[in-house]
Write a protein that holds these residues in place. Structure first.
Motif, PDB file in Angstrom:
ATOM      1  N   VAL C 368       0.867  -1.180   0.000  1.00 57.72           N
ATOM      2  CA  VAL C 368       0.000   0.000   0.000  1.00 57.72           C
ATOM      3  C   VAL C 368       0.898   1.222   0.000  1.00 57.72           C
ATOM      4  O   VAL C 368       1.753   1.372   0.860  1.00 57.72           O
ATOM      5  CB  VAL C 368      -0.908  -0.002   1.250  1.00 57.72           C
ATOM      6  N   VAL C 369       0.701   2.092  -0.978  1.00 61.44           N
ATOM      7  CA  VAL C 369       1.592   3.234  -1.146  1.00 61.44           C
ATOM      8  C   VAL C 369       1.111   4.397  -0.292  1.00 61.44           C
ATOM      9  O   VAL C 369      -0.077   4.668  -0.211  1.00 61.44           O
ATOM     10  CB  VAL C 369       1.612   3.643  -2.634  1.00 61.44           C
ATOM     11  N   THR C 370       2.051   5.073   0.351  1.00 57.57           N
ATOM     12  CA  THR C 370       1.699   6.269   1.116  1.00 57.57           C
ATOM     13  C   THR C 370       1.636   7.446   0.164  1.00 57.57           C
ATOM     14  O   THR C 370       2.576   7.677  -0.582  1.00 57.57           O
ATOM     15  CB  THR C 370       2.770   6.539   2.180  1.00 57.57           C
ATOM     16  N   ASP C 372       1.860  11.204  -1.375  1.00 57.10           N
ATOM     17  CA  ASP C 372       2.929  12.177  -1.170  1.00 57.10           C
ATOM     18  C   ASP C 372       2.622  13.161  -0.070  1.00 57.10           C
ATOM     19  O   ASP C 372       3.508  13.538   0.700  1.00 57.10           O
ATOM     20  CB  ASP C 372       3.199  12.944  -2.469  1.00 57.10           C
ATOM     21  N   SER C 375       3.702  11.753   3.173  1.00 57.84           N
ATOM     22  CA  SER C 375       5.059  11.265   3.448  1.00 57.84           C
ATOM     23  C   SER C 375       5.934  12.405   3.919  1.00 57.84           C
ATOM     24  O   SER C 375       5.606  13.562   3.759  1.00 57.84           O
ATOM     25  CB  SER C 375       5.707  10.685   2.206  1.00 57.84           C
ATOM     26  N   GLY C 376       7.057  12.031   4.463  1.00 61.89           N
ATOM     27  CA  GLY C 376       8.027  13.054   4.810  1.00 61.89           C
ATOM     28  C   GLY C 376       7.838  13.557   6.211  1.00 61.89           C
ATOM     29  O   GLY C 376       7.010  13.087   6.979  1.00 61.89           O
ATOM     30  N   THR C 377       8.650  14.524   6.539  1.00 61.05           N
ATOM     31  CA  THR C 377       8.679  15.016   7.910  1.00 61.05           C
ATOM     32  C   THR C 377       8.459  16.504   7.953  1.00 61.05           C
ATOM     33  O   THR C 377       8.885  17.233   7.070  1.00 61.05           O
ATOM     34  CB  THR C 377      10.064  14.755   8.519  1.00 61.05           C
ATOM     35  N   ARG C 379       9.782  19.495   9.665  1.00 59.93           N
ATOM     36  CA  ARG C 379      10.943  19.818  10.478  1.00 59.93           C
ATOM     37  C   ARG C 379      10.701  21.138  11.190  1.00 59.93           C
ATOM     38  O   ARG C 379      10.862  22.184  10.613  1.00 59.93           O
ATOM     39  CB  ARG C 379      12.195  19.946   9.616  1.00 59.93           C
ATOM     40  N   ALA C 385      11.593  16.747  14.629  1.00 56.80           N
ATOM     41  CA  ALA C 385      10.987  16.429  13.340  1.00 56.80           C
ATOM     42  C   ALA C 385       9.793  15.538  13.591  1.00 56.80           C
ATOM     43  O   ALA C 385       9.892  14.540  14.294  1.00 56.80           O
ATOM     44  CB  ALA C 385      12.002  15.718  12.454  1.00 56.80           C
ATOM     45  N   THR C 387       6.916  13.222  11.823  1.00 60.96           N
ATOM     46  CA  THR C 387       6.565  12.616  10.542  1.00 60.96           C
ATOM     47  C   THR C 387       5.118  12.936  10.219  1.00 60.96           C
ATOM     48  O   THR C 387       4.236  12.865  11.073  1.00 60.96           O
ATOM     49  CB  THR C 387       6.756  11.096  10.581  1.00 60.96           C
ATOM     50  N   ASN C 389       2.880  11.349   8.408  1.00 59.03           N
ATOM     51  CA  ASN C 389       1.832  10.331   8.463  1.00 59.03           C
ATOM     52  C   ASN C 389       1.339  10.153   9.889  1.00 59.03           C
ATOM     53  O   ASN C 389       0.153   9.988  10.130  1.00 59.03           O
ATOM     54  CB  ASN C 389       2.308   9.015   7.837  1.00 59.03           C
ATOM     55  N   ARG C 390       2.261  10.207  10.849  1.00 60.96           N
ATOM     56  CA  ARG C 390       1.827  10.048  12.235  1.00 60.96           C
ATOM     57  C   ARG C 390       1.022  11.253  12.701  1.00 60.96           C
ATOM     58  O   ARG C 390       0.071  11.130  13.467  1.00 60.96           O
ATOM     59  CB  ARG C 390       3.045   9.865  13.137  1.00 60.96           C
ATOM     60  N   SER C 457      -2.855   0.468   7.435  1.00 62.32           N
ATOM     61  CA  SER C 457      -2.216   0.130   6.165  1.00 62.32           C
ATOM     62  C   SER C 457      -1.072   1.073   5.856  1.00 62.32           C
ATOM     63  O   SER C 457      -0.156   0.736   5.112  1.00 62.32           O
ATOM     64  CB  SER C 457      -3.243   0.171   5.036  1.00 62.32           C
ATOM     65  N   GLN C 458      -1.114   2.277   6.444  1.00 60.68           N
ATOM     66  CA  GLN C 458      -0.041   3.227   6.197  1.00 60.68           C
ATOM     67  C   GLN C 458       1.186   2.949   7.040  1.00 60.68           C
ATOM     68  O   GLN C 458       2.257   3.482   6.785  1.00 60.68           O
ATOM     69  CB  GLN C 458      -0.534   4.654   6.523  1.00 60.68           C
ATOM     70  N   LEU C 459       1.013   2.153   8.085  1.00 59.86           N
ATOM     71  CA  LEU C 459       2.112   2.007   9.026  1.00 59.86           C
ATOM     72  C   LEU C 459       2.787   0.656   8.962  1.00 59.86           C
ATOM     73  O   LEU C 459       3.930   0.522   9.340  1.00 59.86           O
ATOM     74  CB  LEU C 459       1.594   2.176  10.452  1.00 59.86           C
TER      75      LEU C 459
END
Lengths: 428, 364, 542
Positions: C368-370, C372, C375-377, C379, C385, C387, C389-390, C457-459
């Motif tokens: 399962v693709v996250t 865009d 994604s990423g952080t 900062r 930082a 994330t 998604n969290r 599914s994202q994790l």
């Protein structure tokens, strides 16, 4: 009262049938397949069951073996270790198979070992493992640590210039042994213990935030750092996802894994993984005619062109061919004679070389290091000069560097060269 | 003896049938294994003996679950913890017995300790070389855990689903703890590669037969003990607690004490089952603590018929036999069959499979 | 005059039209060496190319980094391709950067890269990106240059500082210039540099300052000036203090995100158990269905990963909800009042569901693709930082919780559900169709499980065993918070997550988990019905 008796009798009869020998079968040679088809290990092992079925099919089309057709006996030990021993006993005692291809985790192998040794069966074990074992009744077609872990560390040290090391593993015997060997190896090469960080997490560990943050911190001390990952199974997915999210790119802190292959990558989003490494003895992306044929054969058998091939599949390919050759050489499926015929036997592998059976029941394998590509395949960045012979007993561990396995001359799996005594699995 | 038998036949038909069947099996196994030649069609191989032994151990576990659930209403979803603890105690004895025949040849330390670079035996391994001590531990450790856990739980009047879930928490925590290699219990690999017990080679058919007979005796003894308790006055109090706990308490009965001692007895029974399981199966590892194992034990009791004791035994044997048969005959789809079995039994047979048989039993 | 102009123009045009000047020829020749070079040789060739100063260097290096530099098999000519996918390939001439037509893909071989080479390329490209109109690209370029701060980069940064307008980029450049000044000869300049660097919370800056306090092998300090040393020591202390502070905040965030997952997976269970007295052992499998629904939606919408997640949420709710209603109507309906029987029946259902997924989708994990935007952080500064998604997960959990609460408190169906759970017979007497409400409640609880599956599914892995990994945890949270109480699940889940994460750095993951479990067992002794007990008599009290 009567009714109960009438109910009980047929039940007992059916029950009895399950426990006794199978009825006389048509004239076939039985090949046992001992892989989990349900439970946590099903993800990895179902493919191996299909690989053996494919090899049996192909052999039968060539006319079978010794004039008889091969018949597969498939059982499901359901990722349950005591069930592995039970199913192994079933295959050997009830179904009377001539050979078994099976097991994945070290626990499953260790739990079936006494059964194979007592019943004098033959097991071909296709997965990379921690070594420290050599049984008369097992042929190890997977990599020993010196055929996977050590070359990977060498590559990182020499080609990438890594100075600080994180050894990250799942808490069980394979990572523990591998990390022991690697720690001893690194210290012997002059790395200080302050530059080595070893850590273990439980199976299925999924919340990697703290751990990845700690890895980042360890890696920002100014020296090039790499992670050697013996994380197994399900925990890999959340680990790589977290690496990607916390922006630990392969150029900063490369991660080399020993349990992540094409199959595991097919269940992952590979974007954050680009450039991270894996060390195996086979990659699907290696371009040889033998490999192309194998891949096409696999796609035709499984009726799906998107399915990948991986290292344990190649190990089963090699193991199956070795067994067929040994049976043809010994002109019988009797285990003792097949075991006598195996050492020294050679068969081509899928990457253009040959695999040879050694007296310690391991085989020779080439080593490849690959970087993850966006399509889930690996880009080979390094390969060993030739095939590396597998060492059952690691030279870097004090407990095992004096031990050697030789089933041809010494007829012993743990022979201590200093005390000249054979210990452990000494079965005649 | 005859009087008890008559009593059984008169009051506990199911029990009588069960004991009769058990005697037949126990007598048949040595004959079919030792007296017949291996090539004979009716010869019972080591595989068969081990299988029957496993079923009997599971039957004892199911018995211990039914004892507290069917008669006292305490649903423990963590009973496999006691089973596993008894198993580990036996495993520790068997590991000490390997001696210098291990892979690394160390006369005192088991292989996994040599591998972890430990120099000496941890304190909790002392004494396990001695069989009577090990035997004591097999009973004491599960019993002690049951005592401590039960005391805390029942004193605070934790009941129903809360109790069940904390028993799950208990077994899950134990599983995590035993999986750790640092704990000194072999970590993920557990204990394996046993050589002999009390001097007898574990791999020989003779030893296996003897172990099976001992298991059968243990099962029979456990059954009779449970039956005796359940038919006594204490048993009536148990049923009262099951049906109306608060009322029983208000009537003056020390409900907490009853529950505690019943729980401890059940824990010890489960520990004995585990201790007999390990030498026959040849391996013990932390996945025996898995919550799913405890749930399966409860399933056996439910399928067989709870509140009858012999129903639990029947359920354990039948479900495990079904599992053995299905994983061999239908390796790809056996989970469907098993899952469907559970659903159908719960829906259509509220009294379990025993409910199928015509009952003349008194109110249980 | 006109004739002169014409001649000049022609000459210029001629010069412009001519495809190859001496510069170009040298450039092409160097480029050609890439074909046969080893990886380490490629690195030096890249260095040579970036020194060359040819206008197309940047495009070529970017193409090489993105695996878009190929050579034609039969004559070895190098080409950039517009996209690595697709056959035939769209070719671009590397010298003029003009389109060069198309050709079938099998006539070309890609020039490969490895990690080390990509590092070099990124560093080289960063120098060009320094003057990019995009702020984010400039910032990234500066950060890349800070990683390899040599004299050339330092000079470029100093030059850029004079013209840079964006404040965050200015700050980064100032840090870089200060770091470079630490190597300077003038003590006063070094002191000034330390004063600038003191403001930073970056680990790299801290390491560099700490180096000033080191001693060389013969015992003398690396930094000769004592005032500078003291300033450096005090700066290091200050940076450490701030980093510890931010690290604490980060740990709390980790705990919140773990806790929010626990909350998501337990709300559904809290409803079905609390309202209906049903112990649903198939709850984990319902989450798994939600995760697979996400996978299916992504497969059905291949180009639109970004919105696929948003589409997946209602899809998962419906799929899992329907499965739940089906379960309720066919099985659970007959088992009311017998919570322990429902446990067993639903266990059977969970086995069937697991095997069904294995048969339909295969035993392997699904990818399962996250998207865009997730994604990423984020900062916030160099030490903190978060994330994305969290972060979105925590927000998502709170939204879901609020929605459920609103449904239960403000809608008609919510009123019916509460009525039935408090006093079933009375609700029936009031005319509420209790069977229908039961089915809806179970459907609601199951639907939430499905939505939790989308988040999971994202994790983590999407496979048949997804449910098994989380079912124990969800029971723990429900029991801790108090069965049937939503606020209990929220507070219980969040606190369990935070405690777990606070312990983890000290005790390791396993011991932290064990501690939480033991603490739960002891807590239940103290409060046998959880944090927020259900008011009134429990059904089993007789």
């Amino acid at each position: 009262m009567k009714r109960r008796a009438m109910l009980a009798a047929p039940c007992l009869l059916i029950a009895g049938i399950g426990l006794f020998k199978a009825a006389a079968a048509p004239d076939t040679i039985k090949v046992g397949v001992l892989h989990s088809l349900s439970g946590t290990m099903a993800i990895s092992e179902t493919t191996l069951k299909d690989t053996i079925l494919m090899m049996i099919d192909a052999q039968n089309q060539k006319g079978g073996l010794l004039g008889k057709q091969l018949e597969a006996v498939v059982v499901d030990p359901a990722s349950n270790w005591p069930l592995f021993a039970e199913k192994a006993a079933q295959l050997l005692e009830k179904d009377k198979v001539a050979v078994v291809f099976g097991c994945w985790t070290s626990v499953s192998r260790k739990s079936v070992l006494p059964v194979f040794e007592k019943d004098d069966g033959l097991l071909f074990y296709p997965v990379q493992y921690e070594g420290e074992e050599s049984s008369k009744n097992v042929i190890y077609t997977g990599a020993a640590p010196n055929q996977q872990a050590i070359p990977a560390v060498d590559y990182l040290m020499k080609e990438v210039g890594v100075k600080r090391w994180v050894l990250e593993g799942t808490d069980y015997v394979y990572p523990r042994t591998t990390n022991k060997i690697l720690e001893a190896y690194l210290l012997a090469k002059g790395v200080t213990s302050a530059d080595i960080s070893i850590n273990y997490t439980p199976f299925g560990y999924s919340d990697w935030q703290t751990r990845v943050a700690a890895i980042k911190k360890f890696g920002s001390a100014g020296k090039k750092t790499a992670v050697v990952s013996t994380i197994n199974g399900d925990a890999n997915v959340p680990f790589y996802k977290e690496l990607g999210n916390q922006r630990v790119s392969a150029e900063d802190i490369p991660v080399v894994a020993f349990s992540v292959g094409e199959e595991e990558l097919s269940g992952l989003d590979t974007k954050p993984l680009l450039g991270h490494l894996a060390a195996w003895n086979y990659f699907e992306s290696i371009n040889t005619p033998a490999n192309k044929t194998f891949i096409n054969q696999w796609h035709a058998f499984i009726k799906n062109t998107k399915r990948t091939t991986n290292d344990p599949m190649e190990a089963h390919y090699i193991g199956f061919n070795l067994w067929v050759k040994a049976v043809q050489k010994a002109k019988t499926t009797n285990v003792e004679q097949v075991l006598a015929a195996l050492p020294g036997l050679e068969t081509p592998n899928l990457t253009g070389g040959t695999a040879k059976v050694l007296p310690n029941h391991h085989i020779t394998k080439p080593v490849y290091i690959g970087e993850v590509k966006a399509d889930g395949q690996f880009n080979v960045v390094w390969k060993s000069a030739g095939e590396v012979p597998g060492d059952a007993w690691s030279h870097y561990l004090p407990g095992s560097k004096d031990i050697v396995a030789d089933w041809v001359t010494l007829k012993c799996g743990n022979y201590n060269k200093i005390t000249k005594k054979c210990s452990g699995q000494n079965y005649k | 003896m005859l009087r008890s038998w008559n009593w059984l036949v008169g009051n506990d038909r199911g029990g009588a049938w069960f004991l009769a069947a058990l005697t037949v099996v126990t007598a048949a196994v040595p004959i079919l294994n030792q007296a017949l030649a291996p090539s004979s069609a009716l010869h019972l191989s080591a595989y068969g003996i081990t299988l029957i032994g496993k079923y009997l151990c599971y039957a004892l576990l199911a018995l211990s679950v039914d004892f507290i659930w069917g008669y006292c209403g305490i649903l423990s979803l963590g009973h496999a913890a006691f089973f596993a603890l008894g198993g580990y105690a036996m495993g520790m004895y068997l590991m000490r017995q390997i001696g210098p025949r291990g892979v690394y040849g160390d006369p005192v330390l088991p292989d996994f300790m040599v591998f972890l670079n430990w120099k000496s035996l941890p304190w909790f391994w002392y004494g396990f070389n001695n069989f009577p001590f090990a035997l004591l531990m097999m009973l004491l450790v599960p019993g002690l855990l049951a005592l401590v856990f039960g005391w805390f739980a029942f004193r605070s009047r934790v009941t129903g689903v809360y109790f069940s879930i904390i028993t799950q928490a208990l077994t899950y925590a134990l599983m995590l703890a035993f999986f750790r290699n640092d704990m000194g219990f072999g970590g993920n690999n557990g204990f394996t590669d046993f050589k002999d017990i009390l001097g007898c080679d574990l791999h020989s058919d003779g030893t296996r037969v003897v172990l099976l007979v001992i298991t059968a005796i243990a099962l029979a003894a456990g059954y009779l003990a449970c039956r005796a308790i359940v038919e006594s006055r204490a048993g009536r109090v148990m049923r009262a607690i099951r049906d109306a706990e608060s009322r029983t308490r208000f009537l003056g009965y020390p409900v907490e004490s009853f529950k505690l001692w019943i729980f401890v007895f059940s824990g010890i029974l489960a520990g004995v089952a585990g201790a007999l399981y390990v030498p026959q199966i040849g391996i013990i590892n932390p996945s025996e603590f898995a919550p799913i194992n405890s749930i399966e034990a409860v399933i056996w009791v439910a399928v067989g018929g709870r509140g009858t004791l012999y129903g639990a035994i029947a359920g354990a044997v039948l479900v495990n036999y079904a599992k053995t048969y299905l994983t061999g005959a239908f390796p790809e789809v056996w989970l469907y069959a098993l899952g469907a079995l559970f659903v159908l039994v719960t829906l259509l047979l509220p009294r379990g499979l025993i409910g199928l048989a015509p009952s003349r039993s008194k109110d249980t | 005059m006109r004739q002169c102009l014409l001649i000049l123009l022609t000459v210029w045009g001629g010069v412009a039209v001519r495809a190859e000047s001496p510069n170009d020829a040298a450039f092409l020749a160097t480029l050609g060496e890439l074909r046969e070079a080893t990886y380490s040789d490629k690195a030096s060739i890249v260095e040579k190319l970036s020194q060359a100063g040819h206008p197309s260097v940047r495009a070529v290096l970017t193409a090489l980094l993105e695996d878009r530099l190929y050579y034609r098999n039969h004559d070895g000519e190098i080409f950039i391709v517009k996209s690595a996918e697709g056959d035939p390939l769209n070719l671009v001439d590397p010298v003029s950067l003009k389109d060069a037509g198309t050709a079938p893909a099998d006539g070309f071989t890609k020039i490969g890269t490895n990690n080390a080479l990509r590092r070099e390329l990124k560093a080289g490209i960063a120098r060009f990106a320094l003057s990019s109109p995009d702020v984010a690209l400039r910032l990234e370029a500066v950060q890349e240059m800070l990683r390899s701060l040599d004299d050339r980069n330092a000079a470029l940064l100093r030059a850029r500082l004079k013209v840079e307008k964006n404040s965050s980029v200015r700050k980064e450049i100032a840090t870089g210039v200060a770091l470079a000044a630490l190597d300077g000869a003038d003590a006063k300049a070094r002191l000034e540099a330390i004063a600038t660097l003191r403001q930073s919370v970056s680990q790299d800056v801290r390491n560099r300052l700490a180096l000033l306090l080191d001693k060389s092998p013969d015992g003398a300090f690396v930094e000769s000036d004592e005032k500078v040393r003291r300033a450096a020591a005090s700066a290091v202390e200050s940076i450490d203090h701030w980093r510890a502070f931010y690290s604490g905040i980060q740990t709390i965030f980790f705990g919140l995100s773990l806790g929010s997952i626990l909350v998501l997976i337990s709300i559904g269970l809290a409803i079905t158990f609390g309202v209906m007295g049903v112990i649903n052992m198939a709850h984990g499998e319902l989450m798994m269905l939600g995760a697979y629904a996400t996978y299916a939606v992504q497969v059905a919408m291949p180009g639109h990963v970004g919105i696929s997640i948003l589409v997946a949420i209602p899809a998962a709710f419906i799929v899992a909800g329907l499965a739940g209603v089906l379960m309720e109507r066919t099985i659970i309906r007959f088992l009311y009042g017998r919570p322990l029987e429902t446990l067993l029946a639903t266990f059977g259902v969970s086995l069937v569901l697991q095997q069904a997924v294995r048969s339909v989708f295969s035993a392997l994990n699904r990818s399962v693709v996250t998207p865009d935007w997730m994604s990423g952080t984020l900062r916030l500064n160099d030490a903190l930082a978060i994330t994305y998604n969290r972060l979105y997960l925590v927000i998502f959990t709170l939204i879901v919780f609020a929605v459920i609460l609103a449904v239960l408190k403000r809608t008609r169906i919510g009123l019916d559900i509460r009525a039935v759970s408090q006093n079933r017979s009375m609700a029936k007497a009031m005319g509420i169709r209790t069977e229908w409400v039961d089915a809806m409640t179970f459907g609601l609880g199951s639907g939430i499980a499905g939505v939790a599956g989308v988040a999971l599914s994202q994790l983590t892995n999407v496979g048949p065993n997804l449910g098994q990994s989380y079912i124990i945890d969800s029971f723990m949270v429900v029991v801790f918070g108090g069965v049937g109480n939503l606020w209990g699940s929220l507070i219980g889940g969040l606190s369990m997550g935070i405690v777990n994460k606070l312990l983890e750095p000290y005790s390791g993951a396993v011991l932290a988990k064990i501690f939480v479990l033991v603490a739960l067992i002891l807590f239940i002794q103290a409060r046998p019905r959880g944090l927020f007990p259900q008011a009134g008599r429990a059904p089993e009290d007789k």
